[in-house]
Design a protein around this motif. Structure first.
Motif: not given
Length: 511
Positions: A120-124, A244-248
């Protein structure tokens, strides 16, 4: 050959061969859930007597499963019994072994949660960079590429939308279509999660938890059929990406915030959560847009997010699909520790995960079983369904996916599920053909009890369907209107009658 006088059965003088009346005898056998036999559910003192001095279940768990199948479980001990039914603990495990398992599983769950936070931190951080990049490159037209492996048929989208309540359908269409039909700017823009990526994320962690992170680096390369006896599922044939994880994550948060609060009477301790604790729980999982919720709903939503995100990493082939929160919410109402709730959910999903494949192979197989049960039991009703082009039984789609969660009250759902879990545990332990041979013909355990219950719910309305309904849409509305109108024990009685008379025929047709 010995013939049996039919007068022995119903007063007539004709004679019949044994095979001609075998179905009659089976139909006359009493259900283990019949009102006459049904007594009090499994209680604390009885539960304690099932254990040997070293903490193992007596008779390999057979006595426990018989009791649960026939009478259910007293609410106060469900949190102790469910981990056995769902395979978290083996029936032959000692008390010391269960302590060891519990400790190891807690650590495994905590690793998954740390991984969720790092992703989550990485994607943010990546999202902020992408916003800057998008602003600078708005002048370019990017080609849109549809994922060739995704299914976007109107039928699939429509069926999945039926999982939503009427007031949420408009919103659901938007984000469910994003799951079914992934559209990316460029094939190279997907950041596939590799060992290198995970290693980079691990390097951001503190020294205190970095020593054991090597056990988690395979998170997005692992899937297959999850096994609660293994740390992670087997190798995946479907590579997953950070997108995928961001969508989930986005869908999980939407579903968590909208979850109902029917569970509150069953978990008073969670219903009196302070506002401060609720907000801390929400912040810990990055939950937003919850200011309109009361503290106990915020806390429940945060728990849903935590466990569902961890499961998406544990089983990336399945990830997250709408409806999974319906299956988890009752577990959270009973199991207060998130790590225990997670492993119970893993055990539940070992079979239920097939309900959430995007190709819908698992769902269509189950709908086919329901159709065959109805055809075998009531040819007149089946012919009417054929006339309406509804013989595929797509009108019970929602019941199959979330296993009656929308049609039954929470208390009724728990009763049905724990009987279903007891059946599945008996088969998992090989009891269907050995330890229960004496009662196999009377009450054979089945992996598909919920499908027989679904067929029973339709058969209970056969007259209405035949006489008044002239389209599948009308039958669909009738099925959705069952919510709160079903008697779970009558449903189990009827389901068992179908199992007794039809299970051999149905199983052979799919073997």
């Amino acid at each position: 050959m010995k013939y049996i006088a039919e007068s022995d059965l119903d007063g007539h003088s004709a004679f019949k061969a044994p095979w001609a009346i075998s179905g009659y005898f089976l139909a006359r056998l009493k259900s283990p859930w019949s009102r006459r036999k049904r007594k009090r559910p499994l209680r604390l003192q009885q539960w304690k007597r099932f254990f040997t001095p070293d903490g193992r279940l007596r008779n390999g768990g057979v006595d426990l499963l018989k009791k649960v199948r026939s009478r259910g479980i007293e609410p106060s001990i469900r949190l102790e019994v469910w981990p056995f039914l769902l395979g978290v603990y083996g029936f032959n495990s000692s008390k010391e072994e269960r302590v060891t398992i519990r400790t190891r599983r807690r650590k495994e769950y905590e690793r998954l949660r740390r991984q969720c936070k790092r992703l989550q931190k990485h994607n943010n951080g990546a999202l902020k960079l992408n916003r800057v990049s998008d602003t600078m490159q708005d002048e370019y037209d990017w080609p849109q590429v549809q994922d060739s492996d995704s299914s976007c048929s109107d039928e699939v989208v429509s069926a999945r939308e039926s999982l939503s309540s009427d007031e949420d359908i408009t919103e659901d269409i938007g984000y469910m279509s994003e799951v079914s039909c992934t559209v990316e700017r460029d094939g190279s823009s997907s950041r596939r999660i590799t060992n290198a990526t995970i290693s980079t994320l691990n390097s951001e962690s503190s020294d205190s938890d970095s020593s054991d992170e090597s056990e988690v680096v395979q998170v997005f390369h692992s899937s297959g059929t999850p096994d609660v006896n293994n740390t992670y599922p087997a190798s995946s044939s479907v590579p997953r990406t950070e997108e995928d994880f961001v969508t989930w994550q986005r869908i999980i948060r939407l579903d968590a915030v909208r979850a109902n609060s029917e569970w509150t009477p069953y978990s008073p301790s969670q219903a009196v959560i302070s506002e401060d604790r609720a907000h801390r729980a929400a912040e810990a999982v990055g939950l937003k847009d919850y200011n309109h919720l009361e503290p106990y709903k915020i806390f429940q939503a945060a728990r849903l997010v935590a466990v569902l995100e961890a499961y998406a990493l544990y089983d990336p082939d399945t990830g997250y699909c709408q409806g999974m929160s319906d299956l988890l919410s009752p577990i959270l109402s009973v199991i207060l520790d998130d790590h225990e709730a997670f492993w119970c959910f893993v055990g539940f999903m070992k079979k239920a995960r097939h309900n959430f494949r995007l190709d819908e192979v698992g769902i269509r197989r189950q709908l086919n079983i329901v159709s065959k049960i109805i055809k075998s039991k009531d040819s007149q009703l089946y012919r009417h369904l054929v006339k309406l082009q509804a013989e595929d039984c797509f009108f019970v789609y929602r019941m199959v996916v979330v296993m009656f969660r929308r049609e039954l009250t929470l208390d009724q759902t728990l009763c049905l599920w724990e009987v279903m879990w007891a059946d599945q545990a008996a088969i998992r332990a090989g009891m269907g053909k050995s330890a229960w041979s004496r009662i196999r013909q009377r009450a054979p355990p089945t992996d598909d009890l919920v499908l027989y219950a679904i067929a029973a719910s339709v058969l209970q309305r056969r007259k209405l369907i035949i006489e008044k309904y002239n389209s599948m849409d009308e039958i669909l509305r009738e099925c959705h209107s069952m919510a709160g109108q079903l008697n779970v024990w009558k449903l189990l009685d009827d389901a068992h009658d179908l199992v007794v008379t039809l299970h051999t025929k149905i199983e052979h047709s799919f073997s």
